[in-house]
Enzyme design. Structure first.
Site, PDB file in Angstrom:
ATOM      1  N   GLU A   1       0.931  -1.465   0.022  1.00 37.06           N
ATOM      2  CA  GLU A   1      -0.028   0.438   0.488  1.00 37.06           C
ATOM      3  C   GLU A   1       0.708   1.270   0.583  1.00 37.06           C
ATOM      4  O   GLU A   1       0.997   1.842   1.168  1.00 37.06           O
ATOM      5  CB  GLU A   1      -0.542   0.276   1.094  1.00 37.06           C
ATOM      6  CG  GLU A   1      -2.016  -0.938   1.100  1.00 37.06           C
ATOM      7  CD  GLU A   1      -3.667  -0.337   1.907  1.00 37.06           C
ATOM      8  OE1 GLU A   1      -4.256  -0.484   1.990  1.00 37.06           O
ATOM      9  OE2 GLU A   1      -3.186   0.083   3.030  1.00 37.06           O
TER      10      GLU A   1
ATOM     11  N   GLU B   1      -5.449  -8.048  -1.752  1.00 33.52           N
ATOM     12  CA  GLU B   1      -6.671  -7.525   0.240  1.00 33.52           C
ATOM     13  C   GLU B   1      -7.998  -7.823  -0.636  1.00 33.52           C
ATOM     14  O   GLU B   1      -7.537  -6.504  -0.883  1.00 33.52           O
ATOM     15  CB  GLU B   1      -5.871  -7.164   1.253  1.00 33.52           C
ATOM     16  CG  GLU B   1      -4.139  -7.406   1.557  1.00 33.52           C
ATOM     17  CD  GLU B   1      -3.932  -6.739   2.257  1.00 33.52           C
ATOM     18  OE1 GLU B   1      -5.036  -5.374   3.007  1.00 33.52           O
ATOM     19  OE2 GLU B   1      -2.493  -6.636   2.806  1.00 33.52           O
TER      20      GLU B   1
HETATM   21  C1  GAL Z   1      -5.228  -2.688   4.383  1.00 34.40           C
HETATM   22  C2  GAL Z   1      -3.333  -3.146   4.009  1.00 34.40           C
HETATM   23  C3  GAL Z   1      -3.900  -4.407   5.655  1.00 34.40           C
HETATM   24  C4  GAL Z   1      -4.884  -4.319   6.359  1.00 34.40           C
HETATM   25  C5  GAL Z   1      -5.742  -3.942   6.147  1.00 34.40           C
HETATM   26  C6  GAL Z   1      -6.814  -3.587   7.134  1.00 34.40           C
HETATM   27  O1  GAL Z   1      -5.177  -1.398   3.671  1.00 34.40           O
HETATM   28  O2  GAL Z   1      -2.681  -3.442   3.775  1.00 34.40           O
HETATM   29  O3  GAL Z   1      -2.250  -4.730   6.093  1.00 34.40           O
HETATM   30  O4  GAL Z   1      -4.511  -2.849   7.202  1.00 34.40           O
HETATM   31  O5  GAL Z   1      -5.377  -2.736   5.654  1.00 34.40           O
HETATM   32  O6  GAL Z   1      -6.830  -4.497   8.392  1.00 34.40           O
END
Ligand code: GAL
Length: 991
Positions: A175, A265
């Site tokens: 990110e 993700e």
């Molecule tokens: C995403 C990030 C993860 C985690 C998630 C929320 O944006 O890449 O590491 O923080 O949000 O749980």
């Protein structure tokens, strides 16, 4: 190798191994098209490596084929140049477990990972020793991460797919933005590190949403992906939905149409924040429950994503100093597998999806044809929104249906006008309609091939499993029990003794080429629709389908990919009944089927497998087939038996936590002879942390600048009293939800509180005036003692959080020396290498090792924890006790430690189980009162020590922590051989 790159060229052009390729449709591993269906698991959040196979096997059992793993730089690289892959920091046990289960690994080592962890995973020491900006091309930051990334490379090279291992990709950082150029150059530096090594798998990236970073230009990765959390993170209104994202496909078409669509993700749950109004993880699991998975995951499929990873699949525990200030100890995440490693209805839904995808190769290569917003008008009802995907080679079509308003809870019925190989049809043809029962999505297939060569013209029932078992083509359909469904199938072969569907709720109508099975509402359980020597067609309501497993039968012993579906093996069986089926093997020329798995209770076992099977074993014991057909169906080749528990769970004794011993842990305040001579003198006047002191005399009182970055830090400010001192001012920063208690000599002044993070205006730093009460000053040396909690470092991009005292002043006087003490040895020299850099803090008891098993408390006083500290004083005391467990080997028992008193008492507890800090309880904020602790931390066959550091934050209150051990669940089975690695106390020789 020097990597020359033209800024505008996508890095995909530079494939470094043929074993991992991709085209615009999907990933291609060893020449085979793959739909990567994976889940996120952080091994560091389950600090028992011998339990990692448990999570991996459960991921496999859900039909998934991948796991995505963040690695935590801060844990692996606790001090400059020190790289430590021992204990729970190891990578090899993860790789071994993945390979043994046939699961691909996407490794995500950061160095920055976000992940609701302290400093977003960046090593604490780097936040203070690096003068440059973290996550840029600054040379000292580059020098800082090099040893860590080299360590990752060395541990991973041999485990890549090209070497017979599970690793198929490595993610660069996490990110970020490509601008300014210093960010992009940082990516180039990381990519060069991998390219200059034997890492040959593609480098990937996780964009924060639709940010268009690192697709092209400087620092571009091989394979781009984006993350998405459309439901957000407020679990307090678990039925309030935000609706699906409707422009994913357009984004993909716009930004990287030559690559497959990847989400490293996608929301698989939600984290939860400190605070009395925090809902806890139950509602998070509801907010992201099976209906969310159905609607939102299928929206991803409809958007033509072909690589998907759910964050989290197993959240685990943010034990010790792992959390960033926004989250508490539990990182359960409301995920499909609970923190205690249990499976529930979210797992069921994931499994229905996972086994469908595993079964449906035609779905790995699809063109996105159109959807209802771009002119696809196939639905008879505009309230049903349809997207059509088509396999260009086979003509298989996938109509993905959702509510037009994706948050709708209405019942929507419709027919579909489809064009098939048998012409145009309006389906269903016999029953009335296809139904979306509220928040539900489904895939309606046409020209669907199953097994070797069988064909379903269409099915409005969902496909659970399709494949070949014992030479027969098998199709296993399922559907919502309250709806009607229909499937039209080209039947082949010689029917078995069962010539009619086994349920009266199935109607059969024969056409020229296809036979249509219409399933009436209310069909519960398993029904056989058709059973011949070449085909088997089954139907079950969705809940019954979820009680089935399709374990993979490993292939040839010498094939490194023998456990990978579609690679080393294409053989599977269907097993119904058990709570979990972990593995299956066929031995003795197919005569013995050996199953392993978990039982919660006795169940009916149904096995659909080769006719050659003469014997079935369950966890090593022979099972007696009873020949009783699985009611109401009588499928050829099905074996049934009754599986009973061997253990009587009621015999498991849950010890009461009694016999507590107590000792004061604040000699800094309570012992007039206490000396801080050996503490670190806090006399620095410069810091790399950009947020400078707010007031004082130029001295830097940030713990991390003296090696004390996490957990509790103590400060001692000395002054020679003149008698004019009236008050002192302190600005203390411990991160949101922190606390700090302040004494002058032995007189308690006050506790400063940060508040919870639910509130946007939450306090990470206080600024408070402490009046000096009459009689508190003494002649000569006076000392202000501050006990300060650290809630972790913030996770924002280039974070260097100031944790400590940001301002100090003494009205009517002047501070002399400031001394500081955190955990013994600081980050360079901490003694407990097993439990690692984030486990301990600087309380006297921790410095002495009172939290460790084996410490001799025989000269401590007896005092019940529930009585709190003596005399209603503010302060810190240690309570410890031991208890024995005696759990049989083949039992997976889920224990937790629970604070049973109601929320609101002004105390904090650091709970150590066999030396591991497994729970931080902030009793005035909450919400967490229940702390699951696994076998491995707990010794299931021996003695256990629990140590509680109780910090009473206010005087004249009796804190009554009512800590109990609870047995939450018991399963017969488990992975077995769970190793206990809890080093005992030895003298630390330092205060
Ligand atoms: C995403 C990030 C993860 C985690 C998630 C929320 O944006 O890449 O590491 O923080 O949000 O749980």
């Amino acid at each position: 190798m020097v990597s020359a790159r033209a800024p505008s060229l996508s890095r995909a052009a530079e494939a470094r191994t043929d074993d991992v390729r991709f085209d615009n449709y999907s990933l291609i591993l060893k020449g085979q098209r793959v739909f990567l269906y994976s889940g996120e698991f952080h091994t560091f959040r389950l600090p028992v490596p011998s339990l990692w196979p448990d999570i991996i096997q459960k991921i496999k059992a859900a039909g998934l084929n991948g796991v995505s793993v963040y690695i935590h730089m801060g844990l692996v690289n606790p001090a400059p140049g020190v790289v430590d892959f021992d204990s729970f920091r190891a990578l090899q046990p993860l790789y071994d477990a993945a390979k043994a289960a046939g699961i691909w690994v996407v490794l995500r080592p950061g160095p920055y990972i976000n992940a609701e962890t302290t400093a977003g995973g960046i090593a604490h020491w780097a936040t203070t020793e690096v003068a440059g900006t973290l996550r840029t091309n600054d040379s000292d930051w580059k020098a800082a991460w090099q040893p860590y990334i080299q360590g990752i490379i060395e541990a991973t090279e041999a485990n890549q797919i090209s070497n017979g291992g599970p690793v198929i990709a490595v993610q660069i950082d996490n990110e970020y933005s490509q601008n300014p150029i210093s960010h992009a150059e940082y990516f180039v530096d990381l990519e060069d590190a991998y390219h200059n090594s034997d890492i040959v798998v593609p480098l990937t990236y996780n964009d924060p949403g639709m940010g268009r970073n690192f697709i092209n230009g400087t620092g571009a990765v091989d394979l781009y992906g984006l993350d998405s959390y459309p439901q957000g993170f407020d679990c307090s209104n678990p039925t309030r939905w935000r609706g699906v994202v409707t422009n994913y496909h357009q984004y993909h078409a716009d930004v990287n149409p030559s690559q497959p669509f990847y989400s490293p993700e996608f929301q698989g749950g939600s984290f939860d924040a400190w605070g009395p109004t925090a809902p806890g993880y139950g509602p998070c699991r509801e907010l992201t429950g099976p209906n969310f998975q159905s609607v939102f995951n299928l929206q991803l499929w409809a958007s033509n994503f072909k690589l998907l990873n759910y964050y989290m699949l197993y959240g685990g525990t943010s034990w010790g100093g792992i959390p960033f200030p926004g989250v508490y100890t539990s990182y359960d995440y409301g995920a499909s597998i609970t923190e205690a490693r249990e499976l529930g209805t979210k797992f069921d839904e994931l499994k229905r999806q996972g086994i469908f995808l595993r079964s449906t190769k035609d779905f790995y290569k699809t063109d996105w044809v159109a959807d209802a917003s771009t002119g696809l008008s196939v639905s008879s009802n505009p309230n049903a929104f349809i997207t059509l995907l088509r396999n260009p080679d086979t003509g298989a079509q996938f109509f993905i249906a959702r509510q037009n308003d994706s948050t709708s809870t209405a019942t929507t019925t419709f027919q579909l006008n489809v064009t098939t190989s048998a012409g145009s049809l309006r389906i269903p043809t016999v029953v009335d309609a296809i139904t979306l029962g509220g928040r539900e999505s489904k895939v309606i297939v046409t020209d669907y091939t199953f097994g070797e060569s069988s064909q379903a013209l269409y099915s409005t029932a969902s496909v659970f499993f399709a494949g070949t078992i014992d030479g027969r083509d098998v199709l296993f359909l399922h559907g919502n029990v309250s709806q009607e469904h229909e499937a039209s199938i080209r039947l082949t072969g010689r029917p078995s003794r069962l010539t009619q569907p086994s349920s009266p709720k199935v109607m059969q109508s024969h056409g020229r080429d296809f036979t249509t099975f219409s399933i009436l509402a209310g069909l519960e359980g398993l029904a056989t629709l058709y059973d011949s020597d070449t085909q088997l067609v089954l139907y079950a309501d969705s809940e019954t389908a979820a009680a089935f497993w399709a374990p993979v039968i490993p292939g040839a012993v010498d094939d490194p990919f023998r456990n990978y579906w579609g690679f080393g093996t294409n053989q599977t069986v269907l097993v119904g009944g058990p709570h979990l089926v972990r593995t299956a093997t066929l031995e003795s020329r197919g005569r013995v089927l050996s199953l392993t798995g978990d039982l919660k209770e006795g169940v009916r076992l149904t096995v659909i497998g080769p006719k050659s099977i003469r014997q079935i074993t369950w966890n090593g014991d022979s099972v007696t087939a009873d020949g009783v057909a699985p009611p109401p169906s009588a499928t050829e080749g099905a074996i049934t038996a009754q599986l009973e528990l061997h253990n009587d769970f009621t015999g498991i004794r849950v010890p009461k936590l009694t016999g507590w011993k107590f000792r004061d842990s604040l000699p800094e305040v309570n012992d007039a002879d206490f000396s801080d001579d050996r503490w670190t003198l806090a006399n620095k006047t410069t810091t790399n942390i950009p947020k400078k002191p707010l007031y004082g005399d130029g001295r830097i009182l940030y713990g991390c600048d003296y090696g004390f970055c996490e957990n509790i830090v103590l400060w001692r400010g000395h002054f020679e009293a003149t008698g004019q001192e009236k008050s002192l001012n302190l600005s203390i920063n411990g991160g949101r939800a922190f606390a700090a208690s302040v004494w002058l000599n032995d007189v308690f002044l006050d506790t400063s509180f940060g508040n919870s993070t639910n509130n946007r205006n939450s306090i990470e730093e206080t600024d408070e005036k402490f009046a000096i009460p009459a009689g508190a000053l003494q002649r000569g040396d006076n000392v202000v003692t501050v006990v300060q909690d650290n809630m972790g470092l913030d996770e924002d991009n280039t974070e260097k959080s100031p944790r400590g005292i940001r301002g100090f002043s003494l009205e009517g006087g002047t501070f002399g020396d400031w001394k500081v003490q955190g955990k013994v040895g600081g980050y360079r020299d901490f003694p407990d290498k097993t439990r690692g850099v984030l486990n301990e803090g600087g309380l006297f008891g921790e410095r002495q090792g009172w939290h460790l098993p084996g410490f001799d408390t025989s000269d401590w006083v007896e005092r019940d924890l529930a009585r709190g500290l003596p005399d209603q004083k503010a302060g810190v005391g240690f309570f410890t006790t031991t208890f024995d467990l005696n759990i049989p080997e083949n039992i997976d028992a889920m224990f937790s430690f629970n604070f049973e008193e109601s929320l609101g008492q002004p105390y904090r507890v650091y709970m150590f189980v066999n030396g591991w800090m497994m729970g931080k309880r902030v009793a005035n904020l909450g919400p967490q009162a229940k702390f699951p602790v696994h076998e491995g931390i707990l010794n299931y066959r021996g003695s256990n020590t629990v140590a509680v550091a109780l910090w009473a934050m206010l005087p004249n209150v009796t804190n009554q922590p009512d800590l109990q051990l609870t047995l939450d669940a018991v399963y017969e089975g488990g992975v077995g051989n769970v190793q206990v690695d809890n080093p005992e106390w030895s003298s630390r020789g330092r205060e």
